[in-house]
Design a protein around this motif. Sequence first.
Motif, mmCIF file in Angstrom:
data_model
loop_
_atom_site.group_PDB
_atom_site.id
_atom_site.type_symbol
_atom_site.label_atom_id
_atom_site.label_comp_id
_atom_site.label_asym_id
_atom_site.label_seq_id
_atom_site.Cartn_x
_atom_site.Cartn_y
_atom_site.Cartn_z
ATOM 1 N N ARG A 155 4.288 -0.844 -13.580
ATOM 2 C CA ARG A 155 3.697 0.462 -12.899
ATOM 3 C C ARG A 155 2.772 1.894 -13.626
ATOM 4 N N ASN A 159 -0.795 3.297 -13.279
ATOM 5 C CA ASN A 159 -1.533 4.919 -12.996
ATOM 6 C C ASN A 159 -2.253 5.319 -13.744
ATOM 7 N N LEU A 163 -3.856 4.500 -9.427
ATOM 8 C CA LEU A 163 -3.856 3.535 -8.563
ATOM 9 C C LEU A 163 -2.466 3.804 -7.738
ATOM 10 N N THR A 164 -1.175 4.588 -8.387
ATOM 11 C CA THR A 164 0.204 4.537 -7.813
ATOM 12 C C THR A 164 -0.163 6.518 -6.884
ATOM 13 N N ASP A 165 -0.666 6.890 -7.795
ATOM 14 C CA ASP A 165 -0.625 8.357 -7.670
ATOM 15 C C ASP A 165 -2.067 8.591 -6.400
ATOM 16 N N MET A 166 -3.211 8.295 -6.164
ATOM 17 C CA MET A 166 -3.946 8.405 -4.999
ATOM 18 C C MET A 166 -3.728 7.264 -4.026
ATOM 19 N N TRP A 167 -2.940 5.787 -4.680
ATOM 20 C CA TRP A 167 -2.551 5.980 -2.842
ATOM 21 C C TRP A 167 -1.478 6.175 -2.007
ATOM 22 N N ASP A 168 -0.735 6.622 -2.952
ATOM 23 C CA ASP A 168 0.439 7.598 -2.539
ATOM 24 C C ASP A 168 -0.501 9.061 -1.774
ATOM 25 N N LEU A 170 -3.565 9.046 -0.409
ATOM 26 C CA LEU A 170 -4.149 8.633 0.594
ATOM 27 C C LEU A 170 -3.435 8.292 1.749
ATOM 28 N N LYS A 171 -2.081 7.608 1.398
ATOM 29 C CA LYS A 171 -0.452 7.503 2.416
ATOM 30 C C LYS A 171 -0.480 8.904 2.581
ATOM 31 N N LEU A 232 -9.104 7.929 -9.900
ATOM 32 C CA LEU A 232 -9.375 7.315 -10.250
ATOM 33 C C LEU A 232 -9.502 6.550 -11.643
#
Lengths: 353, 103
Positions: A155, A159, A163-168, A170-171, A232
């Motif tokens: 994880r 990051n 990946l995790t931050d941007m996904w969060d 965007l969601k 990213l």
Amino acid sequence: MPRDYDLLGADAKSAVANGLVTEDWYRTHLDRKTMKALMKRADQPAIWDTVVLFGSMIAFAGAAIALMPSWWSVPFWLSYGVLYGSAMDSRWHECGHGTAFKTRWMNRAVYQVACFCMIRDPHCWKFSHARHHSDTVIVGRDPEVAIMRPVVVVRMAANLVGLTDMWDGLKRMIRHTGGRILPDEADYMDPVFFAKTIRTARVWIVIYAATLAAALLLQSWIPVLLIGLPRLYGCWHMVLCGWLQHGGLADNVLDHRLNSRTVYLNPISRFIYWNMNYHVEHHMFPLVPYNKLPDLHEACKFDFPAPNTSFFDAYTEMLPALWRQRKDPDFHIRRQLPDTANPYHDGPARAAA
Amino acid sequence: MADWVDACATDDIEEEDVIRFDHGSRTFIIVRDHEDNYYCTDGLCTHEEVHLSDGLVVEATIECPKHSSIFDCTNGEVETPPACENLHTYPTKVENGRVFVEI
Ligand code: FES
């Protein structure tokens, strides 16, 4: 002990029950005259830094576009990316505190741009960061814990490229666009701002859609390399600095000297990070502007553990602790205080343990 | 019934500064602005129970030391979040070099 970082979970309730949600945080005593001088605002340093930042972004992007599709464009894209994906994080942070500029509209303007680049709703993140300052690394209360325990290496690695931050991000933006505020956001945010959050997301999504459409229409990567993707490919510096803020240190304590880290960094990193390497100082006295943090550091030295002397020194201290926290989430680093310091204020949870 | 209470000497507070003033079980702040006007408001921020006396005075505003909400000391209005509630303000007067507040 296992940890539940959900703001509506079991640890959120036990934090309240254990007296960890309190104003009773340790603060080094500095006289009012010193504090007044340290808190004093000015426009000039931040205006200069902002001109250099946006000027460099334009220059790097211009050079990168001019050199496309040659591989020689890559270093220019990477330089542009780090200013977009990392320097904008520190601008978001400092302008969110309202301490970067003396003039309020300047703080607000840079804050809005930085929020867009980082995909952080300006209102949500204002409240989320306020909570982070109220309940720093209190499990179940702090919405901005970068390294949760037990540590999951994959994880963390993901990051490094956001990946995790941007996904969060965007969601959340997509849900806001649909008119929804998430339960964790509702926990820390005043409902007065819900409508503004939804409106902002709708504007942003139009900008992102237009960028994507331009890329498809022009059959070119340039629009997305300029807007969106740098979040990213340019966030690594923010992540490497961000992990050092609290990584490997204590949680559920009421003393920022126990849960935050000050690190001496090189001038380029300090420009990108806007001096947030003085992190214990910042948490203890959040009204002190970034350009006064080195002075605050000098004033507090007598009461703080020795800072890490470099990135390398800090990572040498932190990484073995994180490795151990994969299996032993209770493990943490506890640094030696100088003889002149007041004792640590562990707070009720640890005192009772 | 509100009473006029002697809070401090005018020169107990520097220009653009603040002091804490406790009276009975209550806590207030006395603010002096850049034009030598004096104001009295509640001493605790309306966001969390933080003493505003550690904050920053700019002209006639006070900025909370914790999360930087700014309050207008002339009327108690909150100007920036995260605080969303206004502060109570109390009338002040200056007589013979002393600041009196009606509380
Ligand atoms: S405690 Fe004053 S703004 Fe949060």
